[in-house]
Enzyme design. Structure first.
Site, PDB file in Angstrom:
ATOM      1  CB  CYS A 313      -0.962  -0.010   1.176  1.00  0.00           C
ATOM      2  SG  CYS A 313      -0.184  -0.136   2.791  1.00  0.00           S
ATOM      3  CG  HIS A 736      -4.007   0.445   4.727  1.00  0.00           C
ATOM      4  ND1 HIS A 736      -3.463  -0.509   3.895  1.00  0.00           N
ATOM      5  CD2 HIS A 736      -5.053   0.972   4.048  1.00  0.00           C
ATOM      6  CE1 HIS A 736      -4.164  -0.562   2.771  1.00  0.00           C
ATOM      7  NE2 HIS A 736      -5.135   0.332   2.839  1.00  0.00           N
TER       8      HIS A 736
END
Length: 782
Positions: A313, A736
């Site tokens: 990510c 994230h």
């Protein structure tokens, strides 16, 4: 059937076999036409819009291909229910694999006659069938790279190497927390056998943190083990004192003290690594008061998502922003041509060519061909399947100590590294210059002696700016969560621009130690401004993330932060008086280290000592040498770089007697200022070093670049926000990343949230999350 088999041979175990996607596009075996894997060179191509299969066949005289397709299995749901037990027992962790969901369809495709032959066709030459089956069985190149990257070494710590144990009550249960009724997510203290539940975890795993509470009550109890992770092949061991996952060399012996026989255990819960991977892949960054399903998916050109590879990510969010900048779009995307012919002709190893990978990403992200609902998912709202950036990730990270791994990485560090690599390799694509030129600007640094008033002005070319985050603590909750007052990006730039007092020795003042005011400002403004708010702060030398909210504002004016230059009443010091080194430090690494909170003097010392390579290596050195005497003394390369002929031959012999080469031993002594003990440590930490003394890299003439940028100076200091990379989590190396980018959607400019394969319109609530999670901002000059 007359086949030319002279070039056909089964691949060996070491031969790369590409069967995950096309070499020049993101077409996969899951598409209707599947992939055509060349049976000569084992590269994969597709016959979709640009028919790369035919191009490869004609250019290289490779005509035979294995057509490889993945087809969804027809599953008998009713039959599954009939065989399902009435009561599901909690047994060993098992998950469905790709082979459970899809079946492989394979045939031979002869491009010279445009004909397809199923493998079951009678009369197919045996050599052809053997080669086809060998390709099917072969581990794909992507999977090999992934397996290699996941080989993470967890090391013992000093607390796990020797553990003093006491007996546990024989009547206490090993299947329930000692302080509550939870019977899962249980951790056993190796010092006393206490059973405590862990923290609540991603995916709904319950936990009341009683294992953590036990450790707070017993600060000398360091290591705990997760019972559900135990098997002969796995065990989660965590040291609360080191705050890290560790290895326990005598784990089986320590567990037997509490009646646990490791050989009889089967893993019933996911371990920490699996949970981290799952969290990275599935983390719902909806950032809305309602469920993620309420966010509206969008599709089309420039709106393609990425499949998360487990830790990708950070990479995906950076690429979404960078491919929204026109210079990158124009350089690496040709909607009518696809992969340029000059990248196909003579390019025998496209997987190892960065420019090819940049073109492939441009086609994947911008063409819109892959921005379609995922037909394989059963979700109510159809998001995208997402393209897999595995080839690019493997190539860009090759040889890098951080980006070659499958661990989460810092997005800003990756931005710096990618821009640096494109510059260094001069990856211009279809343009006349590297598209990273739009980030470059000139900063002017000013040093003013507080005694004589003399000044020195130096200019440097930069392509990003790290600014301090103003922090005003409001309160601290019972769980330690800190709440800060709002700040603004302008206030962050104020902190970056204002002068600071530093130690300085002015030669014009007869070398007396004087203070000096050091400041910086913009001499020119970049076309695209890249800003990193320094959210990482060292507390007790542990990197902590600052959750200071930065008010969301799409406009920014840098007029107040331009360089003031030389004032009429100021006198410049003679050129060279302020210089204490001609050594060119790795600018990206230096900026990354300073953004972590290390003093600049220490950063320079660490970079020079570790060969001027990267921020990771230098930061590791800093943590290991924090208590060194003289670590904060003014760093001067000239004074710390004795000529090799001055290195003690006796010291060199001492090191070579330990098995090190003379060249490497000399370098160790030079970079460690002749200290033999530190040289030994450096040698063991850098066994693969080439022994060359770091020299100033010559990319281009910095003075010429400064003049070039000053000649192109723009009077506009006003910027509009284009994109933001956000980070959710308390540590940059976990959590994230997502990207918010301003895009044209149905003729209207809208904020779009790129959360891996979920590409949705950003709502007001989700935009507010930028304020506490914004980690990298990209502005376009008006």
């Amino acid at each position: 059937m007359d086949f030319d088999l002279s070039k056909i041979n089964p691949p060996s175990a070491d031969t790369p076999v590409y069967k995950d996607d096309c070499m020049f596009s993101f077409d996969t075996a899951f598409d209707d036409e599947g992939l055509d894997i060349c049976m000569t060179c084992y590269q994969a191509f597709s016959r979709s819009k640009f028919d790369y299969t035919s191009q490869h066949s004609m250019l290289y005289d490779h005509h035979l291909f294995l057509n490889y397709r993945k087809v969804v299995k027809q599953r008998d749901i009713q039959k599954q229910h009939q065989h399902q037990p009435l009561k599901m027992l909690k047994l060993e962790v098992k998950e469905e694999t790709e082979d459970d969901l899809f079946e492989t369809k394979a045939s031979v495709y002869d491009a010279s006659i445009d004909a397809t032959f199923p493998l079951s066709t009678k009369g197919l030459p045996e050599k052809l069938v053997i080669t086809a089956k060998a390709i099917i069985r072969a581990t794909s190149s992507e999977k090999k790279q992934e397996i290699k990257a996941w080989q993470q070494e967890i090391q013992p710590c000093r607390h796990s190497q020797k553990i003093e144990q006491i007996e546990r009550s024989k009547h206490a249960s090993l299947h329930q927390c000692d302080d509550c009724e939870l019977d899962e997510n249980l951790w056993i203290c190796l010092e006393c056998g206490n059973i405590g539940c862990g923290r609540s975890q991603f995916g709904g795993v319950p936990g009341n943190s009683h294992a953590v509470a036990h450790r707070k009550d017993h600060p000398d109890h360091h290591v705990a083990v997760k019972l559900g992770s135990l098997s002969t092949e796995s065990a989660d061991c965590y040291c609360y004192t080191c705050d890290d996952e560790v290895k326990v060399p005598l784990l089986a012996v320590y567990l037997k003290t509490y009646g646990i026989d490791l050989s009889h255990f089967i893993k019933t819960e996911k371990n920490l690594t699996e949970l981290q991977i799952e969290q990275n892949v599935k983390w719902d960054f909806s950032m809305d008061s309602v469920s993620g399903e309420s966010l509206i998916p969008v599709f089309g050109s420039g709106l393609t998502g990425f499949k998360n590879l487990g830790n990708s990510c950070y990479l995906a969010s950076i690429l979404q922003v960078i491919y929204s900048i026109p210079s990158f779009m124009n350089a690496y995307f040709s909607p009518d041509e696809g992969m340029p012919m000059e990248k196909i002709v003579g390019n025998t190893d496209p997987a190892s060519d960065l420019e090819t990978q940049m073109y492939k990403l441009g086609d994947g992200l911008l063409s819109g061909r892959y921005s379609v609902p995922d037909s394989f998912t059963t979700e109510k709202i159809k998001y995208q399947r997402g393209i897999r950036p595995s080839g690019f990730k493997s190539l860009i990270g090759k040889g890098h100590p951080e980006f070659s791994t499958m661990l989460q990485q810092d997005a800003f560090e990756f931005w710096l590294y990618l821009v640096s690599e494109l510059d260094k390799q001069h990856i211009i694509g279809s343009g006349s210059e590297v598209p990273t030129e739009v980030f470059k600007c000139v900063l002017e640094n000013k040093l003013k002696c507080t005694h004589c008033g003399g000044i020195s002005l130096t200019k440097e070319v930069c392509d990003s700016v790290s600014v301090p985050v103003e922090e005003h603590l409001i309160s601290t909750d019972d769980d330690g969560t800190r709440k800060y007052a709002f700040t603004t990006m302008e206030k962050c730039f104020n902190g970056w621009h204002q002068a600071e007092t530093i130690d300085y020795q002015c030669k014009q003042c007869q070398g007396q130690k004087q203070g000096a005011l050091k400041s910086q400002g913009f001499k020119t403004y970049p076309e695209y401004l890249v800003v990193n708010p320094q959210r990482i702060k060292l507390e007790n030398w542990v990197p902590m993330k600052l959750m200071v909210p930065i008010k969301f504002n799409e406009s920014l004016d840098l007029n107040s932060f331009k360089s003031e230059g030389k004032k009429d009443d100021e006198v410049e010091l003679p050129k060279g008086e302020e210089d204490d080194t001609t050594f060119q430090f790795n600018a990206n690494a230096l900026e990354a280290l300073i953004s972590m909170g290390f003093p600049e003097n220490r950063c320079k010392r660490a970079l020079y000592t570790t060969g001027n390579r990267d921020a990771e290596t230098a930061s590791n050195w800093l943590f290991e040498h924090m208590d060194d005497s003289g670590i904060d003394e003014p760093f001067k390369v000239a004074a710390n770089q004795p000529d090799s002929c001055k290195v003690s031959l006796k010291d060199v012999e001492t090191l070579t007697s330990m098995g090190f080469g003379a060249k490497l031993a000399k370098k160790a002594l030079i970079v460690n200022e002749g200290n033999v003990q530190q040289s030994v440590e450096w040698l063991f930490a850098n066994p693969d070093d080439d022994g060359n003394i770091p020299k100033q890299p010559v990319k281009y003439d910095p003075a010429h670049k400064v003049k070039e940028l000053e000649h192109m100076i723009s009077n506009s200091s006003k910027y509009q926000l284009l994109g933001v990379v956000c980070h959710k989590g308390t540590s940059i190396h976990s959590g994230h990343y997502v990207a918010f980018v301003k895009k044209q959607v149905e003729g209207e400019e809208r904020w779009v949230l790129f959360n891996d394969e979920k590409v949705v319109l950003a709502g007001e609530e989700s935009l507010k999350e930028i304020e506490v999670s914004g980690y990298l901002y990209v502005y376009k000059r008006k």
